[in-house]
Write a protein that holds these residues in place. Structure first.
Motif, PDB file in Angstrom:
ATOM      1  N   PHE A   1      22.633  14.607  -6.833  1.00 31.50           N
ATOM      2  CA  PHE A   1      21.814  15.411  -7.742  1.00 31.50           C
ATOM      3  C   PHE A   1      22.646  16.294  -8.659  1.00 31.50           C
ATOM      4  N   SER A   2      23.833  15.795  -9.049  1.00 28.16           N
ATOM      5  CA  SER A   2      24.653  16.514 -10.026  1.00 28.16           C
ATOM      6  C   SER A   2      25.432  15.493 -10.840  1.00 28.16           C
ATOM      7  N   ASP A   3      25.905  15.933 -12.002  1.00 28.11           N
ATOM      8  CA  ASP A   3      26.703  15.078 -12.891  1.00 28.11           C
ATOM      9  C   ASP A   3      28.058  15.744 -13.127  1.00 28.11           C
ATOM     10  N   PRO A   4      29.048  14.963 -13.633  1.00 25.38           N
ATOM     11  CA  PRO A   4      30.304  15.594 -14.062  1.00 25.38           C
ATOM     12  C   PRO A   4      30.008  16.593 -15.182  1.00 25.38           C
ATOM     13  N   PRO A   5      30.817  17.677 -15.324  1.00 27.68           N
ATOM     14  CA  PRO A   5      32.009  17.995 -14.523  1.00 27.68           C
ATOM     15  C   PRO A   5      31.685  18.707 -13.205  1.00 27.68           C
ATOM     16  N   GLU A   6      30.467  19.240 -13.099  1.00 23.40           N
ATOM     17  CA  GLU A   6      30.073  19.986 -11.897  1.00 23.40           C
ATOM     18  C   GLU A   6      30.244  19.124 -10.646  1.00 23.40           C
ATOM     19  N   HIS A   7      29.864  17.831 -10.740  1.00 26.04           N
ATOM     20  CA  HIS A   7      29.942  16.949  -9.582  1.00 26.04           C
ATOM     21  C   HIS A   7      31.380  16.787  -9.103  1.00 26.04           C
ATOM     22  N   ARG A   8      32.333  16.746 -10.050  1.00 29.92           N
ATOM     23  CA  ARG A   8      33.737  16.578  -9.668  1.00 29.92           C
ATOM     24  C   ARG A   8      34.200  17.724  -8.774  1.00 29.92           C
ATOM     25  N   LYS A   9      33.783  18.953  -9.125  1.00 29.44           N
ATOM     26  CA  LYS A   9      34.181  20.124  -8.335  1.00 29.44           C
ATOM     27  C   LYS A   9      33.588  20.047  -6.929  1.00 29.44           C
ATOM     28  N   ARG A  10      32.322  19.661  -6.853  1.00 22.38           N
ATOM     29  CA  ARG A  10      31.669  19.564  -5.541  1.00 22.38           C
ATOM     30  C   ARG A  10      32.313  18.471  -4.687  1.00 22.38           C
ATOM     31  N   ARG A  11      32.590  17.354  -5.315  1.00 17.36           N
ATOM     32  CA  ARG A  11      33.146  16.209  -4.587  1.00 17.36           C
ATOM     33  C   ARG A  11      34.542  16.530  -4.036  1.00 17.36           C
ATOM     34  N   ALA A  12      35.291  17.331  -4.811  1.00 16.22           N
ATOM     35  CA  ALA A  12      36.658  17.671  -4.392  1.00 16.22           C
ATOM     36  C   ALA A  12      36.694  18.439  -3.079  1.00 16.22           C
ATOM     37  N   LEU A  13      35.571  19.075  -2.711  1.00 17.97           N
ATOM     38  CA  LEU A  13      35.522  19.834  -1.459  1.00 17.97           C
ATOM     39  C   LEU A  13      35.859  18.958  -0.254  1.00 17.97           C
ATOM     40  N   VAL A  14      35.378  17.722  -0.284  1.00 15.71           N
ATOM     41  CA  VAL A  14      35.567  16.859   0.898  1.00 15.71           C
ATOM     42  C   VAL A  14      36.353  15.586   0.587  1.00 15.71           C
ATOM     43  N   ALA A  15      36.644  15.346  -0.675  1.00 17.37           N
ATOM     44  CA  ALA A  15      37.264  14.071  -1.058  1.00 17.37           C
ATOM     45  C   ALA A  15      38.604  13.845  -0.367  1.00 17.37           C
ATOM     46  N   LYS A  16      39.370  14.921  -0.164  1.00 16.41           N
ATOM     47  CA  LYS A  16      40.707  14.793   0.406  1.00 16.41           C
ATOM     48  C   LYS A  16      40.690  14.105   1.771  1.00 16.41           C
ATOM     49  N   ALA A  17      39.657  14.412   2.545  1.00 22.48           N
ATOM     50  CA  ALA A  17      39.576  13.861   3.910  1.00 22.48           C
ATOM     51  C   ALA A  17      39.313  12.359   3.910  1.00 22.48           C
ATOM     52  N   PHE A  18      38.811  11.836   2.787  1.00 23.92           N
ATOM     53  CA  PHE A  18      38.404  10.428   2.760  1.00 23.92           C
ATOM     54  C   PHE A  18      39.323   9.548   1.924  1.00 23.92           C
ATOM     55  N   THR A  19      40.475  10.073   1.505  1.00 18.17           N
ATOM     56  CA  THR A  19      41.414   9.218   0.775  1.00 18.17           C
ATOM     57  C   THR A  19      42.057   8.247   1.767  1.00 18.17           C
ATOM     58  N   PRO A  20      42.411   7.047   1.296  1.00 18.37           N
ATOM     59  CA  PRO A  20      43.054   6.085   2.201  1.00 18.37           C
ATOM     60  C   PRO A  20      44.256   6.662   2.930  1.00 18.37           C
ATOM     61  N   ARG A  21      45.046   7.514   2.240  1.00 19.91           N
ATOM     62  CA  ARG A  21      46.238   8.082   2.884  1.00 19.91           C
ATOM     63  C   ARG A  21      45.840   8.986   4.056  1.00 19.91           C
ATOM     64  N   SER A  22      44.827   9.836   3.851  1.00 21.40           N
ATOM     65  CA  SER A  22      44.364  10.704   4.940  1.00 21.40           C
ATOM     66  C   SER A  22      43.803   9.882   6.082  1.00 21.40           C
TER      67      SER A  22
END
Length: 403
Positions: free
Chosen positions: A84-105
């Protein structure tokens, strides 16, 4: 009820069998009505690959900031909601948890996922018939996402029960009852997670909930309430889709492409290709967006504020994108171009985790058992439960061959 898009009312597919195998209807819509307007719900529907991809990518025309949705989970539009959000706001929200789901992590989690898969599959030894949904497809993703978040995996039956309720599809005749059921599940889920978040605020650990507690968002830390809401969303979504994927992998091996199991036995490098083809060929999914401005991009006048549903499972069988799309073929070169995990800014955060879990589960299983067979008298309609976009397997007994 005006907030919820009822997919079954659009497709008019009534029987369990039709909803489990909607592929002839998808084909008919692609060929005869690729852009279809449902007047009853004021919803546009697209079925072709290029159209679906445009809906997912183009947030200027098709926005995720919407008041209506086919998502059966109760919704909120808080500042941390990833949907329920679009960029650029969505990018900020997604960054909260994105790190945990990268292939490297996730690579650091691979040994733990492998250990869980080993344990679940070892429990099947000595049995001739197992329910692969109950014994592998359900417990593996629930335990994994619980571990990642840092909540006790021993409570997995609770998470599963709450998730099942939250993902129940709305239907006109049961709408009010479902609203109450989902509200109760959300409340119980919240009451369960809240003390865990409070404890981790005092004693952080190496997990996603602790990471969320540590981050700043818009120059201030997340509140306990916000951490609970993000965690609840990840815990629910993190098991539902992967369970469906693993269940459907085994169904495809036995029904869609008999003989493939032996091919995998002789070449385990084909496992990732198999996972991708199951995602393309047999995964019930549709995604919605709001029309952000008047447009005739698909040759019809779509008005600002109307909804559009991209029938992803239909787009994944579009012959213009996938040659011989109605055949299950792991050797087709471009199978990974399916849209099952979405596309564009909202590409599924958990896609690398789901792929890793499915690959580990299938590889471990194939190494252990010489063959699998359908159980005599198996009727798929007796093993289905209604899900948001169709039917999914609630159980699937299979015959194990050890030698």
């Amino acid at each position: 009820m005006d907030e919820t898009i009822l997919l079954h009312e659009i497709s008019k597919l009534k029987s369990k069998q039709e909803q489990w195998e909607p592929f002839s209807w998808y084909k008919e819509m692609r060929e005869k009505q690729p852009v279809y307007y449902d007047a009853e719900q004021d919803v546009w529907n697209v079925f072709l690959y290029d159209h679906a991809k445009r809906v997912l990518f183009d947030h200027h025309l098709f926005s995720n900031r919407k008041e209506r949705s086919l998502i059966p989970v109760p919704r909120n539009n808080s500042r941390t909601n990833l949907n329920f959000s679009d960029p650029p706001e969505h990018r900020k929200r997604r960054a909260l948890v994105a790190k945990a789901f990268t292939p490297r992590s996730l690579q650091t989690w691979a040994p733990r996922i492998q250990a869980i898969a080993d344990e679940l599959i070892a429990e099947m030894e000595g049995q001739t018939i197992v329910d692969i949904v109950q014994k592998l497809a359900i417990p593996l993703p629930v335990i994994v996402i619980a571990d990642l978040l840092g909540v006790p995996s021993k409570d997995r039956q609770l998470f599963k029960a709450w998730s099942d309720i939250l993902f129940l599809p709305y239907a006109a005749e049961t709408y009010d009852h479902l609203i109450e059921q989902k509200a109760r599940a959300m409340k119980e889920f919240h009451e369960y997670l809240h003390p865990i978040v409070q404890e981790k605020r005092k004693n952080p650990a190496d997990d996603i909930i602790s990471d969320l507690i540590r981050v700043d968002y818009e120059d201030e830390p997340l509140t306990d309430e916000e951490v609970v809401m993000i965690s609840r969303g990840l815990l629910a979504a993190g098991n539902e889709t992967t369970t469906t994927l693993i269940s459907n992998v085994f169904y495809s091996l036995l029904v869609d492409c008999p003989g493939l199991y032996q091919e995998l036995r002789s070449d385990l490098s084909l496992v990732p290709r198999t996972i991708e083809e199951v995602l393309r060929f047999r995964f019930p999914i549709a995604m919605d967006r709001k029309v952000a401005q008047d447009t005739d991009v698909f040759g019809h006048k779509m008005k600002k504020g109307q909804m559009v549903v991209a029938w992803i499972a239909a787009a994944n069988r579009d012959e213009s994108q996938f040659a011989r799309a109605e055949q299950f073929d792991i050797h087709r070169a471009n199978n990974q171009q399916h849209l099952t995990f979405g596309a564009g800014p909202h590409f599924c955060l958990g896609a690398p985790l789901a792929r890793m879990e499915a690959n580990i589960a299938l590889t471990t299983f194939v190494k252990k058992f010489a063959d699998i067979q359908l159980v005599d008298g198996f009727e798929v309609t007796e093993h289905l439960v209604e899900s948001a976009t169709g039917q999914s397997l609630k159980s699937f007994p299979i015959h194990l061959v050890t030698q």
